[in-house]
Design an enzyme around this catalytic site. Structure first.
Site, PDB file in Angstrom:
ATOM      1  N   ASP A   1       1.002  -1.316   0.081  1.00 56.40           N
ATOM      2  CA  ASP A   1      -0.050  -0.025  -0.127  1.00 56.40           C
ATOM      3  C   ASP A   1       0.918   1.086   0.135  1.00 56.40           C
ATOM      4  O   ASP A   1       1.439   1.310   0.607  1.00 56.40           O
ATOM      5  CB  ASP A   1      -0.898  -0.213   1.240  1.00 56.40           C
ATOM      6  CG  ASP A   1      -1.662   0.853   1.323  1.00 56.40           C
ATOM      7  OD1 ASP A   1      -2.238   1.551   0.341  1.00 56.40           O
ATOM      8  OD2 ASP A   1      -1.799   2.035   2.536  1.00 56.40           O
TER       9      ASP A   1
ATOM     10  N   GLU B   1      -1.878  -1.366  -6.122  1.00 56.00           N
ATOM     11  CA  GLU B   1      -3.257  -0.343  -6.533  1.00 56.00           C
ATOM     12  C   GLU B   1      -1.889   0.586  -8.105  1.00 56.00           C
ATOM     13  O   GLU B   1      -0.974   0.548  -8.082  1.00 56.00           O
ATOM     14  CB  GLU B   1      -3.585   0.269  -5.273  1.00 56.00           C
ATOM     15  CG  GLU B   1      -3.907  -0.605  -4.409  1.00 56.00           C
ATOM     16  CD  GLU B   1      -4.853   0.849  -3.360  1.00 56.00           C
ATOM     17  OE1 GLU B   1      -6.221   0.800  -3.025  1.00 56.00           O
ATOM     18  OE2 GLU B   1      -3.924   1.256  -2.495  1.00 56.00           O
TER      19      GLU B   1
ATOM     20  N   ASP C   1      -3.517   1.492   7.340  1.00 56.21           N
ATOM     21  CA  ASP C   1      -2.772   1.243   5.449  1.00 56.21           C
ATOM     22  C   ASP C   1      -2.265  -0.709   6.080  1.00 56.21           C
ATOM     23  O   ASP C   1      -2.290  -1.110   4.475  1.00 56.21           O
ATOM     24  CB  ASP C   1      -1.463   2.150   6.211  1.00 56.21           C
ATOM     25  CG  ASP C   1      -1.472   3.618   6.236  1.00 56.21           C
ATOM     26  OD1 ASP C   1      -2.381   3.737   5.240  1.00 56.21           O
ATOM     27  OD2 ASP C   1      -1.093   3.709   6.085  1.00 56.21           O
TER      28      ASP C   1
END
Length: 402
Positions: A186, A270, A352
């Site tokens: 992340d 991502e 997170d």
């Protein structure tokens, strides 16, 4: 597989003069061709082919005003035409912006193919020069005497440093041994990356640490008279400061990406819309300094070389709002909330770390390592043997095995 080795170069006065003249001719050919291509399309509605630009270059060399184009090697000039043709192809395909004019104050490059250089016993001789080019080889595992480059690129940075890059066709390396591990990443601003293993990688903020020196150097340059020698010296100081920031950032990203590739067989990140995110004026500098786009690029090619799998999940997947323990999905979660308690199972989450756990769960589903669902839009996998992307589903939790 094609790879490149970039080294510091130290040309002599004669060689520097030849390369500087070549840079100027390359810049002129690029800008003049771009102007004529632009005029032909917008005034006459005509598209310009590479063959037409090649013929135009031959005609320019025969004129009195541009006869000096024949004094440098023709190869970099031809390569410039090819690069511009490829730039327009990328523009019309939607992969790049409209080609821009070249500036003498930016980084200068000249591309030489095999007909314009000779590499023998580790010595490099370039066209239009009489002595071998001196360079410092920095790769201990490769003998420069065995190199057979397909292209050589001579470049000069705005701070005055010279470089030579060797493009080589090499055999693909053997895949790395299986690590038996998958990891989700992340990306963020406070912490550059938080992994599903609970590791936090601090954001070094390279530009912020040098911002004070940069501002001072830029103020000094602004006070100098344009075109003066003192302004050139001040501009070189600004360029050196930017180079240090750029090199420090690249070194950090290489270390982090190489460490992740060594540790995991499957790496999941991502799909961040960096181009849209930098439109936020308050965060644009910090986001650009983090280098998320370059980090993804490094992960992609390193994963492909080592036989690892890089999975990129959709940017709209609610990784932060989903409980990684029971799958409960929050209706709303503000950016200021760094910890939250799941209403379903009462698990206390770090925002997170929880997001990284959900990211790796979605990535495992796509990589077909564990059963599960990847919620949201299509989840893309980089590399060979691409699986079918996950279909669009309702926003629901990721089911994780107990």
């Amino acid at each position: 597989m094609r790879t490149a080795y970039k080294c510091r170069a130290y040309p002599g006065p004669e060689q520097a003069a030849v390369f500087s003249r070549t840079f100027g001719c390359v810049r002129l050919v690029w800008n003049k061709t771009l102007t004529e291509r632009h005029t032909a399309y917008h005034q006459r509605g005509e598209k310009t082919s590479y063959k037409q630009t090649d013929a135009a270059l031959t005609g320019w060399k025969k004129t009195e005003d541009l006869a000096f184009l024949s004094e440098v090697s023709s190869v970099p000039l031809q390569q410039t035409l090819r690069h511009q043709h490829a730039a327009f192809a990328n523009f019309f395909a939607g992969r790049a912006k409209y080609p821009r004019f070249k500036n003498r104050n930016s980084r200068q490059t000249a591309h030489y193919t095999r007909s314009a250089f000779r590499m023998k016993n580790g010595e490099l001789s370039m066209a239009k020069t009489t002595t071998p080019l001196r360079f410092v080889w920095s790769f201990e595992d490769v003998d420069p005497a065995t190199l057979d480059p397909t292209m050589v690129v001579i470049s000069r940075d705005p701070d005055g440093r010279w470089y030579v890059t060797f493009a080589v066709d090499a055999d693909a390396p053997d895949p790395m041994d299986e690590a038996g591990h998958a990891i989700g990443v992340d990306l963020g601003i406070k912490d550059f990356a938080v992994t599903s293993d609970g590791e936090r990688i601090a954001n070094p903020r390279h530009l912020e640490r040098k911002a004070r020196n940069l501002a001072r150097y830029q103020r000094r340059m602004a006070r100098r008279e344009r075109g003066s020698a003192n302004r050139r010296k001040a501009k070189a100081k600004v360029a050196r400061a930017h180079r240090k920031v750029r090199n420090a950032r690249a070194d950090f990203l290489h270390r982090v990406s190489a460490n992740l590739v060594r540790r995991a067989d499957v790496i999941v990140i991502e799909d961040l819309a960096v181009k849209n995110m930098v439109k936020n004026r308050k965060l644009a500098r910090v986001i650009s300094d983090a280098g998320w786009g370059e980090f993804r690029r490094q992960l992609e090619y390193k994963a492909e070389r080592t036989g690892r799998t890089l999975v990129v999940i959709d940017r709209w997947y609610p990784s932060s709002k989903t409980c990684s323990a029971c799958g409960h999905l929050l209706a709303k979660l503000s950016l200021s909330t760094r910890h939250w308690t799941c209403p379903g199972c009462r698990t206390r989450h770090d925002r997170d770390i929880n997001a990284a756990k959900n990211i790796v769960a979605a990535g495992r589903a796509v990589a077909r390592q564990t059963p599960g669902d990847a919620c949201g839009a299509g989840v893309r996998r980089q590399g060979s043997s691409l699986p079918q992307p996950a279909l669009k589903q309702e926003t629901r939790a990721v089911r994780r095995p107990a």
